[in-house]
Structure formats: C-alpha cells, structure tokens
Write an enzyme that holds these catalytic residues in place. Structure first.
Site, mmCIF file in Angstrom:
data_model
loop_
_atom_site.group_PDB
_atom_site.id
_atom_site.type_symbol
_atom_site.label_atom_id
_atom_site.label_comp_id
_atom_site.label_asym_id
_atom_site.label_seq_id
_atom_site.Cartn_x
_atom_site.Cartn_y
_atom_site.Cartn_z
ATOM 1 N N LYS A 184 5.285 19.078 8.901
ATOM 2 C CA LYS A 184 4.228 19.389 9.709
ATOM 3 C C LYS A 184 3.880 17.989 10.385
ATOM 4 C CE LYS A 184 -0.325 18.614 9.733
ATOM 5 N NZ LYS A 184 -0.623 18.281 11.108
ATOM 6 N N GLY A 236 0.309 8.737 6.127
ATOM 7 C CA GLY A 236 -0.825 8.999 6.944
ATOM 8 C C GLY A 236 -2.114 8.102 6.355
ATOM 9 N N SER A 237 -3.330 8.487 6.418
ATOM 10 C CA SER A 237 -4.219 7.622 5.933
ATOM 11 C C SER A 237 -4.257 7.452 4.380
ATOM 12 C CB SER A 237 -5.596 8.000 6.531
ATOM 13 O OG SER A 237 -5.815 9.354 6.020
ATOM 14 N N THR A 238 -4.828 6.377 3.880
ATOM 15 C CA THR A 238 -4.920 6.405 2.408
ATOM 16 C C THR A 238 -5.927 7.367 1.753
ATOM 17 O OG1 THR A 238 -4.472 4.150 2.248
ATOM 18 C CG2 THR A 238 -5.929 4.933 0.438
ATOM 19 N N GLU A 239 -7.120 7.952 2.582
ATOM 20 C CA GLU A 239 -7.936 9.006 2.134
ATOM 21 C C GLU A 239 -7.375 10.004 1.865
ATOM 22 O OE1 GLU A 239 -10.772 9.445 5.282
ATOM 23 O OE2 GLU A 239 -11.830 10.934 3.987
ATOM 24 N N GLY A 241 -4.210 10.717 1.791
ATOM 25 C CA GLY A 241 -3.099 10.624 0.553
ATOM 26 C C GLY A 241 -3.571 10.546 -0.711
ATOM 27 N N GLU A 258 3.161 7.244 1.784
ATOM 28 C CA GLU A 258 3.181 5.745 2.724
ATOM 29 C C GLU A 258 1.828 5.910 3.414
ATOM 30 O OE1 GLU A 258 5.651 3.879 3.068
ATOM 31 O OE2 GLU A 258 7.397 5.008 2.395
ATOM 32 N N CYS A 292 0.800 1.218 10.968
ATOM 33 C CA CYS A 292 0.398 1.039 9.568
ATOM 34 C C CYS A 292 0.737 -0.371 8.794
ATOM 35 C CB CYS A 292 1.310 1.901 8.556
ATOM 36 S SG CYS A 292 2.986 2.206 8.958
ATOM 37 N N GLU A 389 -8.750 -0.841 7.832
ATOM 38 C CA GLU A 389 -7.875 -0.635 8.980
ATOM 39 C C GLU A 389 -8.395 -0.318 10.381
ATOM 40 O OE1 GLU A 389 -5.070 2.588 7.969
ATOM 41 O OE2 GLU A 389 -3.368 1.268 8.511
#
Ligand code: NAP
Ligand code: MG
Length: 478
Positions: A184, A236-239, A241, A258, A292, A389
C-alpha cells in the site's frame, strides 16, 4: 540578493502519460475496487488534481492477499532463484529505461525537485533492484543456512516522502527471497507505484507476485491485519508503527518497522567549515526535510559557532525554492496541506518557546504548499523543536563544548536512526561512532544511501534493517 538571475529550466511533463483514473493492481491486472471508493492525488506544487485512484476496502485487500498467496504457492515460491533473478533484472532495466518518466511523475505527485528525483531517487530505485536481483540465486551463501526459505506473503505499507524508493526497499528484497507482496503506497503519492505496476506487466512478472492496493490508513490497516499475511513491513511514523506492533502482537507474523528520527549532525571545530555547511544543507533541506534520517538537530562546537552560522546563512540565501520540475530548483513543495500545517505549528511553538527563528528572504509561489528554509538558534534540549520530528525544512541549532557533551546531547532523544560527524580526525570519528546510538553514522557526509548498506533504527526509530545482506533476513525464515 541573487548573484544572477536564472532563466526557467523546466523538465517537460509530456514524457509521462497520466491516466485520469487508476484501478487496483491485483493478480497482474488493474481492477475496479469492489467495496472501496476513490481518492484524488494532487500535485502539491499547484494543487492541481493529477489523477483519481481507487481506495481499496477490506474485500479488495483480501482479493490481493489471495492472489499473492496463490502466486507464492504455485509460481514464485517454487521458482528457482536464478529465474526470479531474471525478472528482477528485467524490472531494474525497465526502471532505468523509463527513468525520466518515473522522475517526472515522482516530482509531480510528491513535490520534490526534479534534480533529486532524477539524480537520487530513481537511480537508487534501479540500484536496489539490481542489487537484490543479484542475491536471488545466491541465498544459500547469504549466511542464513544452506537453504533459507521465504516467509510467504508480505504486507507492506510505505510513506510519501520517497514513494518509489520506499517501494524498492520493500519489494526488491521480498521478491528476491521468494515472497510475494501486497503493497500500500501513501495516500498522497500513489502514482509511481501504479506506474511500477505497469512495469511489472511489461516485465511479464507472473500475476499475483506484486499487488498494489491504493488507499488511506484504513487500507493500510486491512493489509497489516489480514490473517493471510505472513510478514509485515512498515515505514512511517512512530505512532502508526506502534499501533501496528500492537495490532499484530501474538500472531505469527514477522514485523519490521522503519520509523521516525531526530538526527544530530555534529560539527567539530576542526571540520572544514564550507564542506560541513554543504552537509548541513543537504542534511536538512534535501527533499524539503521530509527525510526520516534528516540531520534536523545541528550540534556545533562553541568555538566555531559564529563561523558556521554565518556561512550557513550565506549558503541558505542561495537556495532556490519553487517549481519542482525546474532543473535549477533546490527546494520543492511540501507534500501536503496537512504536513505544511504540522511544520507551521511546530515552528510557531519553537518561536514561542524562545528559540530565535531565521529564514533567508525568499519568495514563495501563491498556489501549492510551500515553506521557506528555516533555522532556529538558541534551542535548548527541552524545546519541542529539539525533540519532535518536524519533517520539514526546519533546522534546530544547539551547541556543545566537548566530544562527551556532543554524544550526550546527540543521544538525548527517543529516536536513533542516523547521525552525522564532521571532523578532520579519523580517531574522533571512530570514537563518536562507537558511542552514538544511531543505526547509521555518516562521517564528513550526510544522507548517503547504497543498496549494499543496511539501514534502520535504534529505540523508537524501529527495528529490523533494510538494505544489504541484512535486508534479506527480514524476508527469510531464519
Ligand atoms: P504515517 O502516517 O505513519 O503513514 C505511513 C503509511 O501508513 C501511509 O501509507 C499511511 O497511509 C499508512 N497508515 C496510516 N495509518 C495506518 C494504520 N493505522 N495502519 C496501517 N497503515 C496506516 O507516516 P507519514 O506521516 O505519512 O510519513 C512520515 C513518517 O514516516 C515520518 O515519521 C518519517 O520519519 C517516517 N519515515 C521513516 C523512514 C524510515 O526508513 N525509517 C522512511 C521514510 C519515512 P496514508 O498515506 O493514507 O496516511
Ligand atoms: Mg500520512
């Protein structure tokens, strides 16, 4: 201000043929979604609609996963590695042949300067496919046993900052190792993934080996939570993830993440200043700072602070912001209105918290999403702009006195993706690299990528490595 005026030098957009609408790429064909709607992808430099793309619902994702499963069991899994390699080499060559088309489409859909899509993104995309094509028939020699087995179907979700490059990082190692994929792309940058689907057709890749399901977050959720997926790879974002890690905890799925970063770019007093300034600029303004591993925290040794800042400001005043398709542009458009809003908000917070904001005089286009290159000085470690970030062309500048203090400040972050060190002394580079908690440490350079080199994070930047021999491990049952 300018030394001289540049004439416009636009790359022609007629090299790419954008269709008014695209279906989902499932089992080797473009098909209409059965239970989803449609999304529009826009050019962030003009806000013009480029194309409408399908939004895959859960039923469509299920069709894609079934197609990938069938292809894995009947065709791709049993196929000898040397034959899989032929397809991957063919894809790599087609990417090179169609490089100009891919670069223009990437710049249109993402907003990044054509200089970068043409000279960095697309050549790296081809390089990753060539590199992993070379591994496909050599898996027994990769250090994972004499007959390492693939995992099955990989569900892959990628962000918008390097759309085709992130696709390559995901798809090339997965296919080389014998897996099939459902990928996706990000909601705002689906078009090069769809052109890649056409390249898969052109390469006569067996149906179902690669499936591309466009859509938003819900489509991504459907991909990663589908019970038929054996391996999840997310960038993508830590949130998000973290949410994915929770959602699939307790299943047999293998996971690599990542995520974000807040890298320190550390300049010592013995560094060649002009070279370091080029590295600082590349570290934070490359790809509008939507990187990133961007060097978003500059740590300068106090004794050279004034010299570095003066030189940096002079250099920033020469950066050209504008039409991404102009070959002389350094900074393109911010990818979306939402991202622009986030950059603005965090920058306002930086000023409110007491940091000093500076941008060179810079005219921004009226339409589209733009943000002038910006630095904040007088930043303390507690400031939000030093911790969060921003993912935009905004640099936070801090100072240090000793190497030990530089290490402490650099590591004082929940992230750990990358770092940069600028110094004349090899021994200091090694001393720093030993102590920096970052997946990649660049010395006297920044933002350098190579398919043979593993990339990935510590701490909240995620886990698992992409690239190199290590990148195969994520797609093998080891
Ligand atoms: P994001 O919101 O996490 O989105 C990444 C991808 O996940 C998109 O395709 C997104 O779809 C999808 N998604 C959203 N919610 C989901 C859910 N609940 N389940 C499954 N998928 C979901 O990240 P972003 O803001 O677009 O991208 C920027 C972030 O990516 C930054 O934090 C950056 O550091 C990180 N990044 C990391 C690397 C790396 O290698 N470490 C590389 C590039 C970027 P939509 O597009 O529809 O939102
Ligand atoms: Mg997003």
């Amino acid at each position: 201000m300018a030394l001289f005026e540049y004439a416009p030098a636009p790359e022609s957009r007629s090299v790419v043929d954008i269709k008014p609408s695209y279906g989902l790429f499932i089992n080797g064909e473009f098909v209409d979604p059965t239970d989803g709607g449609a999304l529009k992808s826009i050019n962030p430099a003009s806000e013009e609609v480029l194309a409408e793309v399908a939004e895959a619902g859960a039923g469509d994702v299920d069709r894609a996963v079934r197609a990938a499963r069938a292809a894995y069991e009947k065709v791709w899994g049993p196929m000898p590695g040397r034959d899989r390699a032929k397809y991957l080499f063919r894809i790599a060559r087609l990417i090179q042949e169609r490089g100009r088309e891919l670069a223009v489409l990437e710049s249109l859909d993402n907003g990044k300067p054509i200089r970068e899509s043409r000279d960095v993104d697309i050549p790296l995309v081809a390089a990753y496919f060539f590199y992993y094509a070379g591994w496909a028939d050599k898996l027994p020699y990769a250090g994972f046993g004499s007959d390492p087995r693939p995992l099955g179907v990989a569900g892959q979700v990628i962000p918008w900052n390097f759309p085709l490059l992130m696709l390559a990082w995901k798809i090339a190692p997965a296919l080389a190792a014998g897996n099939t994929v459902v990928l996706k792309p990000a909601e705002t940058t689906p078009l090069t993934a769809l052109l890649f689907a056409e390249i898969c057709q052109q390469a006569e890749l067996p149906a179902g080996v690669v499936n591309i399901v466009t859509g938003a977050g819900d489509t991504g959720r459907a991909v990663v939570t589908h019970p038929g997926v054996d391996k999840v790879a997310f960038t993508g974002s830590t949130e998000v993830g973290r949410g994915i890690a929770k959602a699939i905890a307790g299943t047999r799925k293998k996971l690599t993440l990542e995520l974000g970063g807040k890298a320190a770019n550390i300049v010592f007093d013995d560094a060649p200043i002009d070279q370091a300034v080029e590295g600082i600029v590349n570290g934070i303004f490359f790809n509008q700072g939507h990187v990133c591993c961007a060097g978003s925290r500059l740590l300068v040794q106090e004794s050279v602070y004034d010299a570095v800042l003066e030189s940096l400001k002079r250099r920033m005043a020469r950066l050209r912001v504008g039409d991404p398709l102009d070959k002389n542009i350094d900074i393109g458009a911010i990818n979306s209105a939402a991202q622009l809003e986030r950059i603005r908000t965090l920058s306002e917070i930086g000023a409110q918290e007491g940091a000093e904001r500076w941008s060179p005089p810079c005219e921004l286009p009226d339409r589209g999403f733009w943000f002038a290159p910006t630095i904040f000085t007088g930043v303390s470690q507690a400031h939000r702009i030093a911790r969060e970030e921003i993912f935009g062309p905004v640099l936070s500048v801090l100072t240090f006195r000793t190497p030990a203090e530089a290490v402490e400040k650099a590591n004082n972050t929940p992230y750990g993706l990358s770092a940069g060190v600028w110094t004349d002394k090899g021994s200091r580079i090694l001393w720093m690299a030993d102590r920096l908690r970052a997946g990649v440490v660049w010395a006297n350079t920044f933002n350098k990528f190579d398919p043979t080199s593993p990339f990935g994070g510590y701490k909240e930047s995620g886990y698992g490595r992409e690239g190199g021999r290590h990148g195969l491990e994520a797609y093998l049952d080891v």
